[in-house]
Design an enzyme around this catalytic site. Structure first.
Site, mmCIF file in Angstrom:
data_model
loop_
_atom_site.group_PDB
_atom_site.id
_atom_site.type_symbol
_atom_site.label_atom_id
_atom_site.label_comp_id
_atom_site.label_asym_id
_atom_site.label_seq_id
_atom_site.Cartn_x
_atom_site.Cartn_y
_atom_site.Cartn_z
ATOM 1 N N HIS A 12 0.864 -1.182 0.000
ATOM 2 C CA HIS A 12 0.000 0.000 0.000
ATOM 3 C C HIS A 12 0.896 1.225 0.000
ATOM 4 C CE1 HIS A 12 0.465 -0.282 4.596
ATOM 5 N NE2 HIS A 12 1.152 0.766 4.210
ATOM 6 N N HIS A 59 -2.121 3.701 10.265
ATOM 7 C CA HIS A 59 -0.927 4.548 10.390
ATOM 8 C C HIS A 59 -1.217 5.712 11.341
ATOM 9 C CE1 HIS A 59 -0.461 2.372 6.585
ATOM 10 N NE2 HIS A 59 0.838 2.545 6.697
ATOM 11 N N HIS A 193 10.868 -0.700 2.382
ATOM 12 C CA HIS A 193 10.882 0.762 2.360
ATOM 13 C C HIS A 193 11.213 1.315 3.734
ATOM 14 C CE1 HIS A 193 6.646 -0.032 3.486
ATOM 15 N NE2 HIS A 193 6.368 1.254 3.634
ATOM 16 N N GLU A 240 6.152 -4.031 7.920
ATOM 17 C CA GLU A 240 4.753 -4.250 7.522
ATOM 18 C C GLU A 240 4.550 -5.653 6.940
ATOM 19 O OE1 GLU A 240 3.298 0.336 6.478
ATOM 20 O OE2 GLU A 240 3.889 -0.962 4.833
HETATM 21 C C1 DHB Z 1 4.751 5.383 1.885
HETATM 22 C C2 DHB Z 1 4.612 4.018 2.149
HETATM 23 C C3 DHB Z 1 3.841 3.584 3.222
HETATM 24 O O1 DHB Z 1 3.711 2.266 3.570
HETATM 25 C C4 DHB Z 1 3.166 4.487 4.005
HETATM 26 O O2 DHB Z 1 2.377 4.013 4.965
HETATM 27 C C5 DHB Z 1 3.294 5.845 3.756
HETATM 28 C C6 DHB Z 1 4.091 6.293 2.697
HETATM 29 C C7 DHB Z 1 5.562 5.859 0.732
HETATM 30 O O3 DHB Z 1 6.148 5.045 0.012
HETATM 31 O O4 DHB Z 1 5.625 7.060 0.507
HETATM 32 FE FE FE Z 2 2.480 1.939 5.364
#
Ligand code: DHB
Ligand code: FE
Length: 284
Positions: A12, A59, A193, A240
């Site tokens: 996501h 979040h 990420h 996650e």
């Molecule tokens: C991004 C990814 C995420 O999982 C999130 O919760 C908020 C931002 C991103 O890649 O910018």
């Molecule tokens: Fe996220």
């Protein structure tokens, strides 16, 4: 009896929601992301479930530092898209399935997992972006959705091992529900990420693809990986991915049945700051 028919896994990213909602899907940058979901949208139309059990993370939208449930099941009749700062996404309200959700809560709690029962909750991009990616831009979601929120934002987070065992308990709960419902279980978030600190922007393609391989072929062994390995290899938000083990734990092979069929696999970098991974596994 109800049964699990398939599991769906997808990253996501809030920017994906914005790209959809602001009409940017035709831009070359986003086309490469959405291309990976063309198959899935057709598949979803052809394999429409009666209910989606959607494992995701909030979040700090519905929850905050005031209240941090490790596992929270949405038992309400509906869940509104949350305002994450730019107004709620213009997507349909999520209709729940209070009867099945309550049954799963009863079964899983009696099976020794402590769930928080949530009767009122808005749902953020963690839930609505996966729905948009796989169901498309629709005026109504194709079926009721049971939101299942996992805390992967504020430490301590649950282990992959516990998530995998929880998926097995969810399968037992679904299979003891006395109505012939077809239930899909989705695991969302990830892949690698990191949004903060010195390593912000970290992506690890090799690790992500090994994770997909292991999730398909040997999830029991993958579930033993400690949380620190996710953080080290896939970045702080890579944690996650433990949510994918909940969905995988609910598949038939883990309960002694046949291995699932890989209906679709997709991996792409970048989408915003995130590596996007997507899998569809069908039970026999
Ligand atoms: C991004 C990814 C995420 O999982 C999130 O919760 C908020 C931002 C991103 O890649 O910018
Ligand atoms: Fe996220």
């Amino acid at each position: 009896m109800a049964r699990i028919t398939a599991s769906v896994y997808t990253s996501h990213v809030p920017a994906i929601g914005a790209a959809l909602d602001l009409g940017k899907t035709g831009e070359p940058y986003w086309q490469k992301v959405f291309a990976g979901y063309e198959f899935s949208k057709t598949w979803m139309k052809e394999n429409r479930p009666d209910v989606i059990f959607l494992v995701y993370n909030d979040h700090a939208t519905a929850f905050s530092l005031e209240l941090i449930p490790t596992f929270a099941i949405g038992t309400a009749a509906e869940f509104k898209p949350a305002d994450e700062g730019w107004g709620p996404r213009p997507v349909p309200v999520v209709k729940g399935h209070p009867e099945l959700a309550s049954h799963i809560a009863q079964s899983v709690i009696q099976d020794d997992f402590d769930l928080t029962i949530v009767n009122k909750m808005d749902v953020d991009h963690g839930l609505t972006v996966p729905l948009s990616l796989v169901c498309g831009q629709v005026s109504e979601w194709p079926c009721p959705v049971i939101p299942f929120a996992v805390n992967v934002v504020q430490y301590p987070v649950p282990s992959g091992r516990r998530c995998f065992a929880l998926g097995q308990a969810i399968r037992r709960a679904v299979e003891s529900y006395d109505e012939p419902l077809k239930v899909q279980i989705w695991g969302t978030g990830g892949m690698s990420h990191q949004l903060q600190g010195a390593r912000a922007g970290l992506i690890n393609r090799e690790w992500d693809n090994a994770f997909l391989d292991r999730l398909i072929a040997d999830p029991a062994q993958l579930s033993q990986m400690p949380h620190i390995d996710y953080v080290r290899e896939a970045g702080s938000e890579g944690i996650e991915l433990v949510m994918w083990l909940i969905a995988r734990g609910a598949m038939a092979d883990v309960a002694g049945g046949a291995a699932p069929r890989v209906a679709h696999r997709f991996y792409h970098v970048p989408a915003s700051n995130t590596a996007v991974g997507h899998l569809i596994l069908e039970d026999a």
